[in-house]
Design an enzyme around this catalytic site. Structure first.
Site, mmCIF file in Angstrom:
data_model
loop_
_atom_site.group_PDB
_atom_site.id
_atom_site.type_symbol
_atom_site.label_atom_id
_atom_site.label_comp_id
_atom_site.label_asym_id
_atom_site.label_seq_id
_atom_site.Cartn_x
_atom_site.Cartn_y
_atom_site.Cartn_z
ATOM 1 N N ASP A 119 0.842 -1.185 0.000
ATOM 2 C CA ASP A 119 0.000 0.000 0.000
ATOM 3 C C ASP A 119 0.889 1.251 0.000
ATOM 4 O O ASP A 119 1.867 1.327 0.756
ATOM 5 C CB ASP A 119 -0.911 0.016 1.233
ATOM 6 C CG ASP A 119 -1.971 1.107 1.144
ATOM 7 O OD1 ASP A 119 -3.018 0.863 0.522
ATOM 8 O OD2 ASP A 119 -1.740 2.197 1.709
ATOM 9 N N GLU A 162 -4.624 2.443 -4.318
ATOM 10 C CA GLU A 162 -3.157 2.475 -4.220
ATOM 11 C C GLU A 162 -2.605 1.173 -3.642
ATOM 12 O O GLU A 162 -1.504 1.140 -3.096
ATOM 13 C CB GLU A 162 -2.711 3.661 -3.355
ATOM 14 C CG GLU A 162 -3.128 3.592 -1.903
ATOM 15 C CD GLU A 162 -4.505 4.196 -1.621
ATOM 16 O OE1 GLU A 162 -4.732 4.620 -0.466
ATOM 17 O OE2 GLU A 162 -5.343 4.236 -2.545
#
Length: 250
Positions: A119, A162
């Site tokens: 992430d 993301e």
């Protein structure tokens, strides 16, 4: 797709048969020119079949063209359905499908398998400060770095937003930690150049390795996801391993 392949094979066979027939007929006339008039007058089977084949060719040609166009469009839709539009990576659907296959193969053959969930840290700040276009460029930058560092045998995919997932085949927990650390440091030391402005980015990574108690790839993925949240909760820019107390940070 299989039906389309069968249809194209059948059409190719018909074209081959017709082509062979026309070739044999041409050779026959060339070799025996004196018999041409007799053949034409006798309405032989040569003259009966030739116009039939000649009339069939345009129909078969049109059908083959339509089948090829349909197959091409179907292939494009399948690629679009399995690929992330922004990064060109396998999307969530493709990663899960590959993960399930890899999981069952590793379980059946008693092979090591790890998964890393990545992430991008503080990604919202990039979107808020520079706009979503800059955010898209930032994600592409992260992908470029990860692809450079990653092994060819590993599958890197975008899970959404993301978040990225890496399937680490034949990789135990120690090897997975080394790979994840290498990826984390590569992102940290890279520079995202946004119109002359250098932006430093970092990632948090959670890792899990297949265990005997795992029943599905989803079990493995859930543990890696929990490890990721642990890494983010402990300050980000670090690697956490779900199954053992192993941590690699700055």
């Amino acid at each position: 797709q299989q039906d389309s392949s069968i249809s194209q094979t059948a059409l190719a066979t018909i074209f081959l048969f017709i082509g062979m027939f026309m070739l044999i007929r041409g050779i026959y006339f060339l070799v025996s020119p004196t018999t041409m008039a007799t053949i034409l007058d006798d309405n032989s089977w040569w003259n009966i079949l030739t116009p039939i084949f000649a009339a069939t060719l345009p129909v078969i040609g049109t059908t083959a063209y339509l089948l090829m166009c349909s197959h091409r469009m179907r292939t494009r839709w399948e690629i679009a359905a399995s690929t992330d539009y922004l990064t060109g990576l396998p999307n969530r659907r493709s990663v899960v499908l590959a993960g399930n296959l890899t999981f069952h193969s590793a379980q059946r053959n008693k092979m090591a398998l790890s998964v890393a969930v990545i992430d991008v840290d503080h990604f919202k700040n990039i979107n808020d400060r520079f706009g979503h276009d800059a955010g898209d460029l930032a994600l592409k930058h992260i992908v470029a770095v990860l692809e450079t560092i990653g092994r060819k045998m590993d599958l890197l995919g975008r899970f959404g937003g993301e978040e990225f997932v890496v399937l680490l085949e034949q990789t135990n927990h120690e090897q997975a930690l080394v790979i994840a650390q290498r990826m984390r440091l590569a992102v940290q030391h890279s520079v995202f150049d946004l119109t002359g402005q250098a932006i430093t980015m970092t990632v948090s990574i959670g890792i899990a390795t297949i265990q005997e108690a795992d029943q599905s790839f989803d079990n493995l993925l859930q543990r890696a996801d929990k490890a990721l949240y642990m890494a983010k909760g402990l300050g980000r820019n670090r690697v956490e391993f779900a199954d053992k107390l192993m941590t690699v940070s700055t």
